[in-house]
Scaffold this active site. Structure first.
Site, PDB file in Angstrom:
ATOM      1  N   TYR A   1      33.905  37.260  39.791  1.00  0.00           N
ATOM      2  CA  TYR A   1      34.792  38.289  38.766  1.00  0.00           C
ATOM      3  C   TYR A   1      35.772  37.400  37.880  1.00  0.00           C
ATOM      4  O   TYR A   1      36.590  36.662  38.591  1.00  0.00           O
ATOM      5  CB  TYR A   1      35.143  39.521  39.684  1.00  0.00           C
ATOM      6  CG  TYR A   1      36.102  40.291  38.689  1.00  0.00           C
ATOM      7  CD1 TYR A   1      35.357  41.454  38.292  1.00  0.00           C
ATOM      8  CD2 TYR A   1      37.276  40.134  38.903  1.00  0.00           C
ATOM      9  CE1 TYR A   1      35.994  42.159  37.476  1.00  0.00           C
ATOM     10  CE2 TYR A   1      38.128  41.322  37.852  1.00  0.00           C
ATOM     11  CZ  TYR A   1      37.140  42.156  37.384  1.00  0.00           C
ATOM     12  OH  TYR A   1      38.098  43.101  36.531  1.00  0.00           O
TER      13      TYR A   1
ATOM     14  N   TRP B   1      37.974  37.552  33.972  1.00  0.00           N
ATOM     15  CA  TRP B   1      38.034  37.788  32.317  1.00  0.00           C
ATOM     16  C   TRP B   1      37.610  36.574  31.652  1.00  0.00           C
ATOM     17  O   TRP B   1      37.107  36.735  30.543  1.00  0.00           O
ATOM     18  CB  TRP B   1      39.373  38.261  31.846  1.00  0.00           C
ATOM     19  CG  TRP B   1      39.643  39.734  31.922  1.00  0.00           C
ATOM     20  CD1 TRP B   1      39.245  40.354  33.240  1.00  0.00           C
ATOM     21  CD2 TRP B   1      39.856  40.632  30.903  1.00  0.00           C
ATOM     22  NE1 TRP B   1      39.702  41.876  32.758  1.00  0.00           N
ATOM     23  CE2 TRP B   1      39.979  41.939  31.472  1.00  0.00           C
ATOM     24  CE3 TRP B   1      40.103  40.278  29.780  1.00  0.00           C
ATOM     25  CZ2 TRP B   1      40.433  43.100  30.738  1.00  0.00           C
ATOM     26  CZ3 TRP B   1      40.486  41.710  28.796  1.00  0.00           C
ATOM     27  CH2 TRP B   1      40.490  42.747  29.307  1.00  0.00           C
TER      28      TRP B   1
HETATM   29  N1  LIG Z   1      48.516  43.125  42.348  1.00  0.00           N
HETATM   30  C1  LIG Z   1      47.511  43.296  41.408  1.00  0.00           C
HETATM   31  N2  LIG Z   1      46.669  42.501  41.291  1.00  0.00           N
HETATM   32  C2  LIG Z   1      45.756  42.762  40.375  1.00  0.00           C
HETATM   33  C3  LIG Z   1      45.718  43.703  39.449  1.00  0.00           C
HETATM   34  C4  LIG Z   1      46.892  44.904  39.652  1.00  0.00           C
HETATM   35  O1  LIG Z   1      46.982  45.811  38.919  1.00  0.00           O
HETATM   36  N3  LIG Z   1      47.909  44.429  40.700  1.00  0.00           N
HETATM   37  N4  LIG Z   1      44.717  43.926  38.607  1.00  0.00           N
HETATM   38  C5  LIG Z   1      43.387  43.471  38.637  1.00  0.00           C
HETATM   39  C6  LIG Z   1      42.670  43.625  37.276  1.00  0.00           C
HETATM   40  S1  LIG Z   1      42.670  44.893  36.716  1.00  0.00           S
HETATM   41  C7  LIG Z   1      42.250  42.225  37.029  1.00  0.00           C
HETATM   42  S2  LIG Z   1      41.054  42.761  35.658  1.00  0.00           S
HETATM   43  C8  LIG Z   1      42.028  41.156  37.643  1.00  0.00           C
HETATM   44  C9  LIG Z   1      42.181  39.966  36.917  1.00  0.00           C
HETATM   45  O2  LIG Z   1      41.769  38.747  37.258  1.00  0.00           O
HETATM   46  P1  LIG Z   1      41.057  37.662  36.607  1.00  0.00           P
HETATM   47  O3  LIG Z   1      40.103  38.029  35.404  1.00  0.00           O
HETATM   48  O4  LIG Z   1      40.403  36.803  37.958  1.00  0.00           O
HETATM   49  O5  LIG Z   1      42.464  36.896  36.020  1.00  0.00           O
HETATM   50  P2  LIG Z   1      42.242  35.492  34.737  1.00  0.00           P
HETATM   51  O6  LIG Z   1      43.854  35.139  35.047  1.00  0.00           O
HETATM   52  O7  LIG Z   1      42.052  36.182  33.649  1.00  0.00           O
HETATM   53  O8  LIG Z   1      41.161  34.775  35.291  1.00  0.00           O
HETATM   54  C10 LIG Z   1      40.426  34.083  34.302  1.00  0.00           C
HETATM   55  C11 LIG Z   1      40.331  32.642  34.579  1.00  0.00           C
HETATM   56  O9  LIG Z   1      39.196  32.036  33.835  1.00  0.00           O
HETATM   57  C12 LIG Z   1      39.664  30.812  33.350  1.00  0.00           C
HETATM   58  N5  LIG Z   1      38.817  30.581  32.229  1.00  0.00           N
HETATM   59  C13 LIG Z   1      39.240  31.021  30.889  1.00  0.00           C
HETATM   60  N6  LIG Z   1      38.220  30.713  30.074  1.00  0.00           N
HETATM   61  C14 LIG Z   1      37.243  30.140  30.613  1.00  0.00           C
HETATM   62  C15 LIG Z   1      35.938  29.485  30.377  1.00  0.00           C
HETATM   63  O10 LIG Z   1      35.778  29.613  29.212  1.00  0.00           O
HETATM   64  N7  LIG Z   1      35.221  28.870  31.313  1.00  0.00           N
HETATM   65  C16 LIG Z   1      35.813  29.003  32.664  1.00  0.00           C
HETATM   66  N8  LIG Z   1      34.945  28.317  33.656  1.00  0.00           N
HETATM   67  N9  LIG Z   1      36.928  29.514  32.945  1.00  0.00           N
HETATM   68  C17 LIG Z   1      37.641  30.181  32.090  1.00  0.00           C
HETATM   69  C18 LIG Z   1      40.965  31.011  33.116  1.00  0.00           C
HETATM   70  O11 LIG Z   1      41.638  29.703  33.094  1.00  0.00           O
HETATM   71  C19 LIG Z   1      41.602  31.772  34.184  1.00  0.00           C
HETATM   72  O12 LIG Z   1      41.693  30.977  35.551  1.00  0.00           O
HETATM   73  O13 LIG Z   1      43.351  40.817  38.350  1.00  0.00           O
HETATM   74  C20 LIG Z   1      43.493  42.023  39.290  1.00  0.00           C
HETATM   75  N10 LIG Z   1      44.469  41.884  40.315  1.00  0.00           N
HETATM   76  N1  LIG Z   2      49.629  42.032  28.291  1.00  0.00           N
HETATM   77  C1  LIG Z   2      48.472  42.424  29.254  1.00  0.00           C
HETATM   78  N2  LIG Z   2      47.866  43.538  29.048  1.00  0.00           N
HETATM   79  C2  LIG Z   2      46.806  43.650  29.990  1.00  0.00           C
HETATM   80  C3  LIG Z   2      46.504  43.054  30.820  1.00  0.00           C
HETATM   81  C4  LIG Z   2      47.184  41.798  31.084  1.00  0.00           C
HETATM   82  O1  LIG Z   2      46.850  41.330  31.865  1.00  0.00           O
HETATM   83  N3  LIG Z   2      48.192  41.765  30.113  1.00  0.00           N
HETATM   84  N4  LIG Z   2      45.299  43.264  31.892  1.00  0.00           N
HETATM   85  C5  LIG Z   2      44.437  44.197  31.249  1.00  0.00           C
HETATM   86  C6  LIG Z   2      43.427  44.897  32.271  1.00  0.00           C
HETATM   87  S1  LIG Z   2      42.462  43.707  32.899  1.00  0.00           S
HETATM   88  C7  LIG Z   2      43.529  45.914  32.643  1.00  0.00           C
HETATM   89  S2  LIG Z   2      42.645  46.718  33.964  1.00  0.00           S
HETATM   90  C8  LIG Z   2      44.453  47.013  32.139  1.00  0.00           C
HETATM   91  C9  LIG Z   2      45.307  47.826  33.336  1.00  0.00           C
HETATM   92  O2  LIG Z   2      45.822  48.879  33.094  1.00  0.00           O
HETATM   93  P1  LIG Z   2      46.696  49.756  34.023  1.00  0.00           P
HETATM   94  O3  LIG Z   2      46.126  49.986  35.071  1.00  0.00           O
HETATM   95  O4  LIG Z   2      46.650  51.386  33.385  1.00  0.00           O
HETATM   96  O5  LIG Z   2      47.915  49.195  33.970  1.00  0.00           O
HETATM   97  P2  LIG Z   2      49.056  48.720  34.971  1.00  0.00           P
HETATM   98  O6  LIG Z   2      49.871  47.713  34.142  1.00  0.00           O
HETATM   99  O7  LIG Z   2      48.231  48.204  36.267  1.00  0.00           O
HETATM  100  O8  LIG Z   2      49.763  49.901  35.075  1.00  0.00           O
HETATM  101  C10 LIG Z   2      50.506  50.721  34.493  1.00  0.00           C
HETATM  102  C11 LIG Z   2      51.801  51.564  34.792  1.00  0.00           C
HETATM  103  O9  LIG Z   2      51.371  52.464  35.654  1.00  0.00           O
HETATM  104  C12 LIG Z   2      52.216  52.615  36.634  1.00  0.00           C
HETATM  105  N5  LIG Z   2      51.849  52.996  38.008  1.00  0.00           N
HETATM  106  C13 LIG Z   2      51.632  52.401  38.987  1.00  0.00           C
HETATM  107  N6  LIG Z   2      51.307  53.132  40.254  1.00  0.00           N
HETATM  108  C14 LIG Z   2      51.358  54.241  39.623  1.00  0.00           C
HETATM  109  C15 LIG Z   2      50.975  55.703  40.207  1.00  0.00           C
HETATM  110  O10 LIG Z   2      50.624  55.651  41.419  1.00  0.00           O
HETATM  111  N7  LIG Z   2      51.187  56.755  39.543  1.00  0.00           N
HETATM  112  C16 LIG Z   2      51.558  56.636  38.140  1.00  0.00           C
HETATM  113  N8  LIG Z   2      51.849  57.672  37.524  1.00  0.00           N
HETATM  114  N9  LIG Z   2      51.871  55.395  37.576  1.00  0.00           N
HETATM  115  C17 LIG Z   2      51.843  54.558  38.472  1.00  0.00           C
HETATM  116  C18 LIG Z   2      53.462  51.478  36.809  1.00  0.00           C
HETATM  117  O11 LIG Z   2      54.599  51.831  36.377  1.00  0.00           O
HETATM  118  C19 LIG Z   2      52.550  50.556  35.612  1.00  0.00           C
HETATM  119  O12 LIG Z   2      53.578  49.989  34.824  1.00  0.00           O
HETATM  120  O13 LIG Z   2      45.328  46.482  31.528  1.00  0.00           O
HETATM  121  C20 LIG Z   2      44.841  45.424  30.640  1.00  0.00           C
HETATM  122  N10 LIG Z   2      45.938  45.260  29.652  1.00  0.00           N
HETATM  123 MO   LIG Z   3      41.394  44.464  34.849  1.00  0.00          MO
END
Ligand SMILES: Nc1nc2c(c(=O)[nH]1)N[C@H]1C(S)=C(S)[C@@H](COP(=O)(O)OP(=O)(O)OC[C@H]3O[C@@H](n4cnc5c(=O)[nH]c(N)nc54)[C@H](O)[C@@H]3O)O[C@H]1N2
Ligand SMILES: Nc1nc2c(c(=O)[nH]1)N[C@H]1C(S)=C(S)[C@@H](COP(=O)(O)OP(=O)(O)OC[C@H]3O[C@@H](n4cnc5c(=O)[nH]c(N)nc54)[C@H](O)[C@@H]3O)O[C@H]1N2
Ligand SMILES: [Mo]
Length: 745
Positions: free
Chosen positions: A109, A111
């Site tokens: 998994y 991005w």
């Molecule tokens: N506590 C907490 N944890 C969370 C979340 C949260 O809300 N709270 N959010 C979750 C969510 S929604 C998501 S989507 C995940 C995101 O988690 P990830 O998608 O695993 O995070 P990234 O840092 O985007 O990791 C992508 C990796 O791919 C590498 N990469 C970039 N380009 C390439 C390429 O071309 N080839 C290869 N081989 N590697 C490459 C980058 O260097 C990076 O290390 O985190 C989750 N974790």
């Molecule tokens: N700049 C930037 N943008 C991103 C990403 C990034 O890494 N960087 N990651 C992308 C990805 S993979 C994803 S999945 C999306 C995630 O999109 P979301 O899941 O919507 O975003 P989060 O930043 O995890 O949370 C948004 C807000 O929800 C509030 N929140 C937390 N828990 C609760 C709750 O129980 N109830 C309510 N009402 N609010 C709550 C927190 O204050 C938080 O700031 O964002 C995307 N956008």
């Molecule tokens: Mo995500």
């Protein structure tokens, strides 16, 4: 490679890149983007950072003794490419011969980077399919729980609900009078989108809504989740279902429920109503009941319910609400509340998910899917819910429930990861670190020495998008890019495609993987196919040479005027245009879910207190931690260079004055954030923009020390809990965690 100012595209949008032929020297905003993000500013420092993986590397203990322990602490030995590829291929072959391909985990998994061909996910899956298959993963950390629950409610898969069946920004602008935003709509998050967002317009739309006089109410723990000027109802995390139930209770007790809509378009209100009114359990879910749970005064709840019933109201729900234990409940309940208001299917009314969560939600585009590199068929037909990887490694052979099915976890001997960072994204990283010592071999492709790369046995250095040619295109965006190679590969980095092709060749699957084509030949083929499909839709695209010369173009696929969602014809005639649910209607009670017999997700929405939340706070961990997405980057990407900025790390933790003062904490102080699972450092930001009792620490700081030691950079996942949302969704419960905070001495 000779061009000096070219536009490239990324998950955070397009930007201009300046090079001196071998190094990226500067980036500049893309002229067509009204609100370019500053994320790209750090690219020159990150691409040439000392944390780049220079050469293929193998962990010493694994190379010398095939030792499994030592991951994360041992040094690596650099090897020439051919030697490292030979070793990796022999090891993959050994595992598949001795244990079968179901001993290989390739969920992988993450991005990775934007770009249609050089997509690490597609490539690792295609490679593993070509060599006999692998254990896959389903769902996402983003919306895994919603993807499981929402098809039971609306009948459509959650991803198409988001991108095809919700109101576009223009429709909301023209029709919505009250916008009730659970978790806000945060332009910080709209900076990114899967595959890219070229015109960052989310903030402009929100400004237009405000100017028009739309009433915008942000409900959640942080004021900053919506633009300044929006009303803020501060609530505790995980209490949304209770608040929604109370709003529903007001509607029902004041005769504001749209009974006609319920009768025509829904099923099961008769099963839900006794729970709502307290006839089933003696507890009416009225505002007085909800007030101490969510921290909102009963009168505020009553007024909001009346306002929602009296105006065209759109309820929006951030994805964060379902990234928590029982995350199914606020999602299901938001649909029930919207159904009781009876505005589903009316323009600007009803409910929508993830506006602002990524930049593409709300853009109304017509047709034109992107290009994809086919992954082939997986002979091993096994997949775990993506966020259950820790459980899988800890419990081989043990059964787990998921959306009505019960299956045993596979016994994994080899993990292959390309394009993701589990030691960023997974919960309870200290526990993952332990579980990670179990497999015999871990192979990772990475451009940088991330925490995951450091915990691998074999690391292959991958190129970044600036080091290879590609096509840029997102299904949620209306631009098309030729992504030029701007600089030669850094160090000995190779494209993921070439690494897999070399391994496939050694494993007798060369033709199955590459079909004899180079990257350039694949790109030409994918683009030619795309161009043909565009022509069939009446869109004339240049050939590849033409696109290369132009660098980028806008596609004429923006829908003009208000869009019509799936729910409009359904609302007009539910017999003629039924939803694909068992009843053909919106399911307030689901016989299917009821039949699963899950106490953590029963047959209609209910309020279930999480194991960790303010209502269960204990002296040793009294504060609720939310860990939102970082504003300065995408997840953990580019972090190595950001962390070099003076004072930038450890990460900033937002804390309310009521919680800071008794602990002697002031803004700027160095903190220790801890619970029984782990500890990290953080920098305090004392603010009344967060609900008392709640602290927020963004994700993305690189995970440092494993074990009982303190993570120096501020990675919240040393504190989060690794449990599924419920047996139904099995999503990530990142937002369910209690912590304590103290001055670092
Ligand atoms: N506590 C907490 N944890 C969370 C979340 C949260 O809300 N709270 N959010 C979750 C969510 S929604 C998501 S989507 C995940 C995101 O988690 P990830 O998608 O695993 O995070 P990234 O840092 O985007 O990791 C992508 C990796 O791919 C590498 N990469 C970039 N380009 C390439 C390429 O071309 N080839 C290869 N081989 N590697 C490459 C980058 O260097 C990076 O290390 O985190 C989750 N974790
Ligand atoms: N700049 C930037 N943008 C991103 C990403 C990034 O890494 N960087 N990651 C992308 C990805 S993979 C994803 S999945 C999306 C995630 O999109 P979301 O899941 O919507 O975003 P989060 O930043 O995890 O949370 C948004 C807000 O929800 C509030 N929140 C937390 N828990 C609760 C709750 O129980 N109830 C309510 N009402 N609010 C709550 C927190 O204050 C938080 O700031 O964002 C995307 N956008
Ligand atoms: Mo995500």
């Amino acid at each position: 490679m000779t061009s000096h100012h070219r536009v490239t595209s990324s998950h955070w949008g397009a930007f201009e890149v300046e090079t001196d032929g071998t190094r990226i020297t500067a980036t500049r905003p893309f002229a067509a983007d009204p609100n370019p993000t500053p994320i790209a500013d750090i690219i020159p420092a990150a691409v040439h950072h000392r944390a780049r993986v220079a050469r293929p590397a193998i962990r010493r203990g694994w190379l010398e003794r095939r030792a499994r322990n030592g991951r994360g602490s041992e040094d690596f030995i650099d090897l020439p490419w051919d030697a490292a590829l030979d070793i990796a291929a022999a090891e993959i072959d050994r595992v598949r011969s001795a244990h079968g391909n179901e001993a290989i985990f390739g969920g992988s998994y993450g991005w990775s980077s934007a770009g249609r061909f050089h997509h690490a996910q597609s490539q690792v899956h295609r490679f593993l399919n070509a060599i006999g298959g692998y254990v896959a993963s389903v769902g996402s950390y983003s919306t895994g729980c919603a993807q499981a629950i929402m098809p039971h409610v609306f009948g459509v898969d959650f991803i198409s609900l988001l991108y095809e069946h919700q109101d576009g920004w223009a429709t909301i602008h023209d029709h919505t009078e009250t916008l009730v935003m659970f978790g806000g709509i945060n332009t910080k998050n709209a900076q990114v989108s899967m595959g890219g967002v070229t015109e960052h317009d989310c903030g402009d739309w929100l400004t237009r809504f405000a100017r028009k006089g739309m009433r915008m109410i942000n409900i959640g723990p942080q004021r900053s989740d919506a633009p300044e000027g929006c009303e803020w109802i501060a609530t505790r995390p995980a209490s949304d279902t209770a608040l929604m139930l109370a709003l529903a209770h007001v509607l029902e007790s004041e005769g504001l429920t749209d009974l006609d809509f319920l009768a025509r378009c829904t099923t099961g209100f008769d099963r839900f109503r006794p729970y709502l009114m307290g006839e089933a359990d003696g507890q009416p879910k009225n505002p007085e009941w909800a007030a101490p749970i969510c921290g909102v005064a009963p009168q505020t709840i009553r007024e909001l319910a009346r306002r929602m019933a009296g105006t065209r109201t759109l309820i929006t729900v951030a994805w964060s609400l379902q990234r928590a234990q029982h995350g199914e409940q606020p999602y299901w309940m938001s649909a029930v509340l919207a159904a009781m208001l009876g505005q589903i299917g009316l323009p600007g009314g009803g409910v929508g998910y993830g506006y602002g969560a990524i930049g593409g939600v709300g853009k109304s585009l017509i047709g034109m899917r992107g290009m994809t590199f086919a992954q082939g068929q997986n002979p091993v037909r096994k997949a775990i819910p993506v966020a259950r990887i820790g459980d899988m490694l800890r419990n081989p052979g043990q059964p787990y429930d998921y959306n009505g099915r019960r299956q045993p976890y596979p016994d994994i001997r080899l993990i292959y990861w390309a394009g993701g960072n589990p030691f960023h994204h997974h919960q309870d990283l200290n526990a993952l670190h332990e579980a990670w010592q179990k497999p015999e071999t871990i192979i990772v492709h990475e451009p940088w020495w991330t925490a995951t790369a450091k915990r691998a046995d074999i690391v292959f250095p991958a190129t970044t998008p600036y080091e290879r040619e590609d096509i840029g295109r997102s299904n949620l965006d209306d631009y098309l890019f030729h992504v030029p190679q701007l600089i030669p590969p850094v160090g000995e980095a190779r494209d993921d495609y070439d690494i897999f092709a070399a391994l496939a060749e050694r494993l007798g699957a060369g033709p199955a993987y590459s079909e004899g084509r180079s990257s350039a030949e694949w790109i030409a083929l994918l683009y030619a196919d795309y161009r043909e499909r565009a022509a069939a839709q009446g869109i004339d695209l240049p050939d590849l040479a033409g696109l290369r010369a132009r660098n980028w173009m806008r596609l004429p696929i923006r829908a003009e005027g208000p869009n019509r969602t799936l729910f409009a014809p359904f609302r007009e005639d539910p017999q003629a245009a039924p939803l694909p649910t068992p009843s053909g209607r919106i399911e307030i009670f689901s016989a299917v879910i009821d039949g699963f017999g899950y106490d953590d997700c029963p047959g209609h929405p209910v309020w279930l207190p999480p194991d960790e939340w303010p209502g269960a706070a204990r002296a040793e961990a009294p504060l609720h931690l939310v860990s939102p997405q970082p504003g300065d980057k995408l997840h953990s990407q580019l972090e190595c260079a950001l962390a070099d900025i003076e004072g930038a790390r450890p990460e900033t933790l937002v804390i309310h004055p009521d919680d800071a003062t008794p602990r002697g904490i002031a803004s700027g102080d160095l903190l220790r954030v801890f619970n029984a699972r782990g500890a990290c450092r953080a920098r305090a930001l004392v603010s009344d923009g967060i609900c008392p009792g709640v602290v927020a620490l963004p994700t993305g700081a690189w995970f440092g020390d494993p074990g009982g030691n303190i993570d120096p950079h501020g990675n919240p996942n040393v504190l989060t809990r690794d449990i599924g949302t419920s047996r139904l969704g099995q999503g990530s419960s990142a937002h369910t965690a209690l912590v304590e905070v103290a001055l670092e001495t």
